[in-house]
Design an enzyme around this catalytic site. Sequence first.
Site, PDB file in Angstrom:
ATOM      1  N   HIS A 170       6.241   5.939  -0.546  1.00  0.00           N
ATOM      2  CA  HIS A 170       5.699   4.576  -0.404  1.00  0.00           C
ATOM      3  C   HIS A 170       4.637   4.480   0.683  1.00  0.00           C
ATOM      4  O   HIS A 170       4.183   3.377   0.991  1.00  0.00           O
ATOM      5  CB  HIS A 170       6.833   3.595  -0.114  1.00  0.00           C
ATOM      6  CG  HIS A 170       7.775   3.474  -1.267  1.00  0.00           C
ATOM      7  ND1 HIS A 170       7.571   2.614  -2.321  1.00  0.00           N
ATOM      8  CD2 HIS A 170       8.904   4.169  -1.570  1.00  0.00           C
ATOM      9  CE1 HIS A 170       8.539   2.752  -3.203  1.00  0.00           C
ATOM     10  NE2 HIS A 170       9.365   3.699  -2.777  1.00  0.00           N
TER      11      HIS A 170
ATOM     12  N   LYS B  13       3.038   6.036  -7.519  1.00  0.00           N
ATOM     13  CA  LYS B  13       2.804   4.791  -6.780  1.00  0.00           C
ATOM     14  C   LYS B  13       1.299   4.667  -6.480  1.00  0.00           C
ATOM     15  O   LYS B  13       0.542   4.338  -7.388  1.00  0.00           O
ATOM     16  CB  LYS B  13       3.702   4.753  -5.558  1.00  0.00           C
ATOM     17  CG  LYS B  13       5.170   5.006  -6.005  1.00  0.00           C
ATOM     18  CD  LYS B  13       6.199   4.712  -5.021  1.00  0.00           C
ATOM     19  CE  LYS B  13       7.582   5.201  -5.427  1.00  0.00           C
ATOM     20  NZ  LYS B  13       8.049   4.872  -6.763  1.00  0.00           N
TER      21      LYS B  13
ATOM     22  N   SER C 104      12.155   2.322   0.670  1.00  0.00           N
ATOM     23  CA  SER C 104      11.687   1.631  -0.532  1.00  0.00           C
ATOM     24  C   SER C 104      12.246   0.234  -0.709  1.00  0.00           C
ATOM     25  O   SER C 104      11.679  -0.570  -1.431  1.00  0.00           O
ATOM     26  CB  SER C 104      12.002   2.468  -1.771  1.00  0.00           C
ATOM     27  OG  SER C 104      13.382   2.747  -1.838  1.00  0.00           O
TER      28      SER C 104
HETATM   29  C1  LIG Z   1      11.258   7.000  -1.836  1.00  0.00           C
HETATM   30  C2  LIG Z   1      11.139   7.544  -3.221  1.00  0.00           C
HETATM   31  N1  LIG Z   1      11.235   8.871  -3.414  1.00  0.00           N
HETATM   32  C3  LIG Z   1      11.146   9.407  -4.641  1.00  0.00           C
HETATM   33  C4  LIG Z   1      10.942   8.642  -5.763  1.00  0.00           C
HETATM   34  C5  LIG Z   1      10.874   9.279  -7.110  1.00  0.00           C
HETATM   35  O1  LIG Z   1       9.558   9.323  -7.551  1.00  0.00           O
HETATM   36  P1  LIG Z   1       9.169   9.380  -9.109  1.00  0.00           P
HETATM   37  O2  LIG Z   1       8.977   7.971  -9.570  1.00  0.00           O
HETATM   38  O3  LIG Z   1       7.886  10.155  -9.097  1.00  0.00           O
HETATM   39  O4  LIG Z   1      10.248  10.097  -9.817  1.00  0.00           O
HETATM   40  C6  LIG Z   1      10.820   7.260  -5.606  1.00  0.00           C
HETATM   41  C7  LIG Z   1      10.599   6.422  -6.807  1.00  0.00           C
HETATM   42  O5  LIG Z   1      10.947   5.290  -6.893  1.00  0.00           O
HETATM   43  C8  LIG Z   1      10.929   6.695  -4.317  1.00  0.00           C
HETATM   44  O6  LIG Z   1      10.853   5.373  -4.134  1.00  0.00           O
END
Ligand SMILES: Cc1ncc(COP(=O)(O)O)c(C=O)c1O
Length: 420
Positions: A236, A267, A208
């Site tokens: 992502h 996303k 990310s």
């Molecule tokens: C790689 C990754 N995993 C999990 C999440 C968590 O997702 P959520 O926004 O649905 O809680 C994010 C959120 O930023 C993320 O970037």
Amino acid sequence: MSDHTDLNHALKGLARKPEEVSVHTDDIFDKAFGFTRADEAMEAGIYPYFKPISEQHGGTVKVDGREMIITGSNDYLGLTQDPRLEKAAMEVFDRYGTSCTGSRSLTGTLAVHEELERRLAEFFKAEAALTFTTGFLGMLAVLSALAGRRDILYLDRENHASLYDGARLSFGAMRKYRHNDLDDLERLLARDAGKPGGRMIVTDGVFSMSGHIADLPGIVELARRYGARVAVDDAHATGALGENGRGTPEHFGLEDEIDLIIGTFSKSFASVGGFVMGPRSVINYIKHHGRPFIFTAALPAMQVAVALEALEIMETEPEHRERLQQNAEQLRGGIGSLGFDTMGSETQIVPVLIGPDELTVMFWRGLWEEGIFTTPALPPGVPPGQSIIRTSVNANHTPEQIGRLLEAFAAIGRGLGVIG
Ligand SMILES: Cc1ncc(COP(=O)(O)O)c(C=O)c1O
């Protein structure tokens, strides 16, 4: 010292009436009373977080009445204002109202949850799927349900915080390997060879902050050799990567080799919520053992309907993904050719390495004044001295908006001596 700080000290005095304290203990609030950095940055006008957006449209947002180009959001397919998603939300709103007010296992399972899980499993060609109230909770539920006392989880150092917290919540052991470094992963797997318990390698599909793609072929090969399962957090990448938007496993042609795909609706799906996909028995086990799934209210129907509609669009309208990729190339190529270090980004997430924290904040402030909405990532989110401005594009950014963004980066980069 800020007014807040004064107030904090006054409150602290109040909380410590001597007659009430019979033994000496620290006050658990001490750390909060001593935390003044954010207030100080706000007073100096250099606090870059929690900026309230009053409207958003495509590649722009309105803040304090001013229209700004946004970069760094995760609305990759640009669907958050698609009228079809809004209509889908309103239709289920009429049927179900505002909330489930209950756990999935009790009164909170709606027919639309099951429909979404069925459709997700079909799309990803998985046996079964389960949805969560957020992606973060999903990561916690999956890892804490599966990793028992003798099991070992192997995590890439750049993995999202939710995977680390999931591993910590589990009873399993955790090993961290250097980012995308398969020699380091193999060293750890080999060191544990012969120990009892199961193993699972857990990696982000697209990272990310750096926009790197995980080396899934290498990970799969090591997993086979050392008897480990593979779980990919494709938050992502789903919708953005792969010929049909099925993320990093599809990108590498490895869909049959990945044991679990975990993801989010926050996303590309333009909603909120999380999901996991995999073998039916494993999904069923998580459903009955994942405490962050069982002991929380279910995902509201409107968010489920939005995710369902977004999935339909993802499957039938590749043009959003194609535009995203074109925009990503324009951004990545443009930033790189200005002379910035984009840290090897391969995707729509393009970090711009600035380095020192103060310089990064000054850079952010310059962009803000130019009408560009970004956020810096500072330690501990990134290693010390490696602060970045995280940029990303969505399918609705126009080439002109990306052009303006690049002009602003060029002007500020030159002004601050980050580029020549
Ligand atoms: C790689 C990754 N995993 C999990 C999440 C968590 O997702 P959520 O926004 O649905 O809680 C994010 C959120 O930023 C993320 O970037």
